[in-house]
Write a protein that holds these residues in place. Structure first.
Motif, PDB file in Angstrom:
ATOM      1  N   THR A 128      38.269 -49.545 -13.134  1.00  8.77           N
ATOM      2  CA  THR A 128      39.594 -50.151 -13.007  1.00  8.77           C
ATOM      3  C   THR A 128      40.109 -50.106 -11.576  1.00  8.77           C
ATOM      4  O   THR A 128      39.592 -49.347 -10.738  1.00  8.77           O
ATOM      5  CB  THR A 128      40.594 -49.398 -13.899  1.00  8.77           C
ATOM      6  N   PRO A 129      41.153 -50.883 -11.275  1.00 14.32           N
ATOM      7  CA  PRO A 129      41.791 -50.762  -9.959  1.00 14.32           C
ATOM      8  C   PRO A 129      42.291 -49.348  -9.684  1.00 14.32           C
ATOM      9  O   PRO A 129      42.333 -48.930  -8.523  1.00 14.32           O
ATOM     10  CB  PRO A 129      42.947 -51.765 -10.044  1.00 14.32           C
ATOM     11  N   TYR A 130      42.666 -48.602 -10.724  1.00 13.84           N
ATOM     12  CA  TYR A 130      43.080 -47.212 -10.521  1.00 13.84           C
ATOM     13  C   TYR A 130      41.931 -46.381  -9.967  1.00 13.84           C
ATOM     14  O   TYR A 130      42.150 -45.503  -9.119  1.00 13.84           O
ATOM     15  CB  TYR A 130      43.574 -46.611 -11.838  1.00 13.84           C
ATOM     16  N   ASP A 131      40.706 -46.637 -10.421  1.00  7.29           N
ATOM     17  CA  ASP A 131      39.546 -45.948  -9.851  1.00  7.29           C
ATOM     18  C   ASP A 131      39.445 -46.234  -8.359  1.00  7.29           C
ATOM     19  O   ASP A 131      39.120 -45.349  -7.561  1.00  7.29           O
ATOM     20  CB  ASP A 131      38.265 -46.388 -10.556  1.00  7.29           C
ATOM     21  N   GLY A 132      39.716 -47.477  -7.975  1.00  4.87           N
ATOM     22  CA  GLY A 132      39.710 -47.818  -6.561  1.00  4.87           C
ATOM     23  C   GLY A 132      40.805 -47.107  -5.805  1.00  4.87           C
ATOM     24  O   GLY A 132      40.606 -46.656  -4.670  1.00  4.87           O
ATOM     25  N   ARG A 133      41.950 -46.978  -6.431  1.00  2.00           N
ATOM     26  CA  ARG A 133      43.082 -46.284  -5.805  1.00  2.00           C
ATOM     27  C   ARG A 133      42.743 -44.816  -5.572  1.00  2.00           C
ATOM     28  O   ARG A 133      43.024 -44.263  -4.513  1.00  2.00           O
ATOM     29  CB  ARG A 133      44.307 -46.418  -6.718  1.00  2.00           C
ATOM     30  N   GLN A 134      42.128 -44.176  -6.548  1.00  2.00           N
ATOM     31  CA  GLN A 134      41.795 -42.754  -6.424  1.00  2.00           C
ATOM     32  C   GLN A 134      40.738 -42.509  -5.351  1.00  2.00           C
ATOM     33  O   GLN A 134      40.813 -41.527  -4.603  1.00  2.00           O
ATOM     34  CB  GLN A 134      41.333 -42.208  -7.768  1.00  2.00           C
ATOM     35  N   VAL A 179      45.299 -59.010 -18.607  1.00  2.00           N
ATOM     36  CA  VAL A 179      44.194 -59.755 -18.021  1.00  2.00           C
ATOM     37  C   VAL A 179      43.177 -58.741 -17.482  1.00  2.00           C
ATOM     38  O   VAL A 179      43.564 -57.799 -16.789  1.00  2.00           O
ATOM     39  CB  VAL A 179      44.674 -60.671 -16.866  1.00  2.00           C
ATOM     40  N   PRO A 180      41.887 -58.890 -17.777  1.00  2.00           N
ATOM     41  CA  PRO A 180      40.897 -57.933 -17.275  1.00  2.00           C
ATOM     42  C   PRO A 180      40.804 -57.966 -15.754  1.00  2.00           C
ATOM     43  O   PRO A 180      40.629 -59.029 -15.155  1.00  2.00           O
ATOM     44  CB  PRO A 180      39.584 -58.407 -17.906  1.00  2.00           C
ATOM     45  N   VAL A 181      40.927 -56.783 -15.133  1.00  2.00           N
ATOM     46  CA  VAL A 181      40.741 -56.645 -13.690  1.00  2.00           C
ATOM     47  C   VAL A 181      39.808 -55.462 -13.467  1.00  2.00           C
ATOM     48  O   VAL A 181      40.135 -54.329 -13.828  1.00  2.00           O
ATOM     49  CB  VAL A 181      42.074 -56.413 -12.952  1.00  2.00           C
ATOM     50  N   MET A 182      38.674 -55.723 -12.873  1.00  2.00           N
ATOM     51  CA  MET A 182      37.656 -54.696 -12.661  1.00  2.00           C
ATOM     52  C   MET A 182      37.402 -54.532 -11.171  1.00  2.00           C
ATOM     53  O   MET A 182      37.410 -55.512 -10.423  1.00  2.00           O
ATOM     54  CB  MET A 182      36.365 -55.083 -13.386  1.00  2.00           C
ATOM     55  N   LEU A 183      37.183 -53.298 -10.743  1.00  2.00           N
ATOM     56  CA  LEU A 183      36.852 -53.040  -9.346  1.00  2.00           C
ATOM     57  C   LEU A 183      35.342 -52.861  -9.206  1.00  2.00           C
ATOM     58  O   LEU A 183      34.693 -52.240 -10.063  1.00  2.00           O
ATOM     59  CB  LEU A 183      37.577 -51.803  -8.822  1.00  2.00           C
ATOM     60  N   ALA A 184      34.794 -53.380  -8.125  1.00  2.00           N
ATOM     61  CA  ALA A 184      33.346 -53.458  -7.959  1.00  2.00           C
ATOM     62  C   ALA A 184      32.774 -52.221  -7.270  1.00  2.00           C
ATOM     63  O   ALA A 184      32.425 -52.265  -6.095  1.00  2.00           O
ATOM     64  CB  ALA A 184      32.973 -54.718  -7.186  1.00  2.00           C
TER      65      ALA A 184
END
Length: 331
Positions: free
Chosen positions: A305-311, A114-119
């Motif tokens: 991605t949520p990984y970008d948010g995590r980093q 499912v697509p999940v994008m971080l803003a």
């Protein structure tokens, strides 16, 4: 048309709702807020339904995508519920203030198609996007240094300071994301300094800061310098510089017009800077949504991605550790 629900009728929810309503790729079906009057007011202004229960809306068959603009501590729960229901998600940053909770959420998302994008909307600012394209085209050769200046026009309300997670997690986090994006490499070292110069009593009350600088280095030696302040008396100061082996790129502030005035008393007089992020990044919010809907409609990967948010959150935590220890922190 991608049938969309916007969760949250506060400031950022209003921005997203307006952008969805203007999109040619999506239909704004409903806005949701536990405060019924807030939901109704926004829905009436834009022309859609209003609701108060986000879980009920997520479960609806006439919703394809969910935009999460609710308080940070609700992001993970709503994101995972939407994904379980097969709904595409655009979630405001940060994923959460607790990185362990973020890591667990990312683990649960791993096997979900499912697509999940971080803003991180600043990636979609037209000038920033042109800067990234110029780097990719090799216009300045190898990137050596990135310099990011981000200063707000004034302190946020006390309630925001109390709940924000601190300046590194709510303000500098955007700059950490831009640094990763422009450097093209993950930082491996962080050195930060922070002060209480704008509103010492308020930020000390919540163990926070209002004036910070960060220096980061990647494994290959690329460098980044970030500086933030909660108060620039001349307006919303947003500038970026990328220096490379064959030149430099500069992304400057925006103003209402390019008019300059000259007279016997002054020269090079400009209009003031745009007042705040709502004005400065209006185009970016719209482009961000179009990128999200484009990915959802085409089946292509989301650009953030949520990984970008995590980093970005991890870098914020490293910066805070550096401030408290006075040492360089290994990422």
């Amino acid at each position: 048309m991608i049938r969309t629900a916007v969760l949250g009728a506060g400031r950022i929810g209003q921005v997203h709702a307006s952008a969805v309503a203007a999109s040619r790729l999506a239909q704004l079906v409903v806005v949701v807020d536990p405060f019924e009057e807030a939901a109704k007011s926004l829905a009436e202004r834009i022309g859609c339904e209003a609701a108060t229960d986000p879980l009920e809306v997520i479960a609806r068959d006439d919703i394809d995508a969910v935009i999460i603009g609710t308080p940070t501590d609700t992001h993970v729960h709503l994101m995972l519920k939407a994904v379980e229901a097969g709904k595409a998600v655009l979630c405001e940053k940060p994923v959460d203030l607790d990185i362990a909770k973020v890591d667990e959420a990312l683990r649960q998302l791993e096997d979900k198609d499912v697509p999940v994008m971080l803003a991180f909307n600043r990636r979609f600012d037209p000038s920033a996007a042109a800067m990234r394209q110029a780097i990719d085209a090799g216009e300045i050769g190898d990137v050596h240094q990135v310099v990011i200046t981000s200063r707000d026009p004034g302190m946020p309300p006390e309630g925001y300071v109390q709940a924000s997670g601190g300046i590194f997690r709510d303000m500098t986090i955007h700059d950490f994301d831009m640094a990763r994006w422009l450097l093209g490499e993950e930082p491996t070292e962080v050195l930060a300094t922070a002060s209480r110069l704008v509103s010492p009593d308020l930020v000390e009350k919540y163990d926070d800061y209002d004036t910070v600088m960060v220096v980061m280095r990647t494994a290959s030696g690329k460098q980044c310098h970030i500086n933030n302040s909660r108060k620039a008396v001349y307006g919303y100061d947003q500038r970026m510089e990328v220096f490379g082996s064959n030149g430099m790129l500069l992304n400057d502030n925006l103003r209402p017009s390019t008019l300059r005035r000259y007279n016997q008393d002054q020269t090079e007089v400009h209009d003031p800077l745009l007042n705040f992020f709502l004005e400065r990044y209006d185009d970016a919010f719209r482009a961000e949504l179009e990128a999200f809907f484009g990915a959802v409609g085409s089946g292509k990967p989301v650009p953030v991605t949520p990984y970008d948010g995590r980093q970005a959150l991890h870098l914020a935590n490293c910066a805070l550790e550096s401030v408290r220890t006075g040492k360089v922190v290994k990422v």
